[in-house]
Design a protein around this motif. Structure first.
Motif, PDB file in Angstrom:
ATOM      1  N   HIS A  24     -10.930   3.584  18.021  1.00 28.83           N
ATOM      2  CA  HIS A  24     -10.657   5.635  19.067  1.00 28.83           C
ATOM      3  C   HIS A  24      -9.618   5.690  19.053  1.00 28.83           C
ATOM      4  N   HIS A  50     -16.372  16.928  23.521  1.00 28.14           N
ATOM      5  CA  HIS A  50     -16.869  15.725  24.666  1.00 28.14           C
ATOM      6  C   HIS A  50     -15.648  14.125  24.132  1.00 28.14           C
ATOM      7  N   ALA A  51     -15.904  13.607  25.399  1.00 22.94           N
ATOM      8  CA  ALA A  51     -14.811  12.436  25.225  1.00 22.94           C
ATOM      9  C   ALA A  51     -15.379  11.492  23.583  1.00 22.94           C
TER      10      ALA A  51
END
Length: 190
Positions: free
Chosen positions: A64, A86-87
């Motif tokens: 990430h 979107h996250a």
């Protein structure tokens, strides 16, 4: 001991500039264990363990942060990568998320991207990105340039340094939960 000015940036009595301080944050800063230490001695199998009740493994967290490093560096290079809607899109699928009680040998890869399947390759990409961002944070001419939102580049760099520190804390917690803390070289144990 008063700070003095060097250009637009402060220098303390030890010669440490605000740029040095921001730059050091990419590797963990002075008040935290470093990323290098936090990942030291962690096998690929351990890196992919997802503790019960948590959504991510150490490898997932590192992937990430590496994803957003790559994004930010692309923006700085003049590219215009699309923003995620979107996250979850900023969390690359992990090739092998291993539940603590599962057999890693029978876990099916979610995707075959070598960056996600090879822990060592992921760490190399991650540390390379850290080094590049840390170097940018020390480069006054680079920092004076505006980002695509019209802000001096020190603004997104500082924000991203904070993002990395947030996730560094998560890595330590995940390692504690999987029984892989402290690392071989030692680390905070409180």
């Amino acid at each position: 001991m008063a700070a003095r000015q060097r250009g637009r940036y402060l220098v303390n009595a030890l010669g440490v500039t605000t740029l040095d301080a921001v730059s050091s944050l990419f590797h963990g800063g002075n008040a935290n264990v470093s990323w290098e230490r936090a990942l030291d001695g962690l096998s690929g199998e351990q890196a992919h363990l997802v503790p019960a009740g948590l959504p991510h493994s150490v490898a997932g967290i590192v992937a990430h942060v590496a994803y957003w490093q790559t994004y930010l560096l692309a923006v700085f290079a003049g590219d215009d990568p699309p923003a995620v809607e979107h996250a979850a899109q900023g969390w690359p699928d992990q090739a092998r998320q291993v539940q603590p009680d599962s057999d890693p040998a029978t876990s099916d890869p979610v995707n075959s991207d070598p960056v996600e399947t090879d822990w060592e390759a992921l760490k190399l990409i991650f540390f390379s990105g850290l080094d590049t961002l840390a170097a940018h944070a020390r480069d006054e001419a680079f920092l004076e340039l505006l980002d695509r939102k019209g802000r001096p580049r020190i603004v997104p760099l500082t924000s991203f340094a904070g993002h990395g520190l947030y996730h560094l804390g998560q890595v330590v917690t995940v390692r504690q939960l999987i029984g892989a803390w402290p690392p071989p070289g030692g680390g905070d144990t409180w």
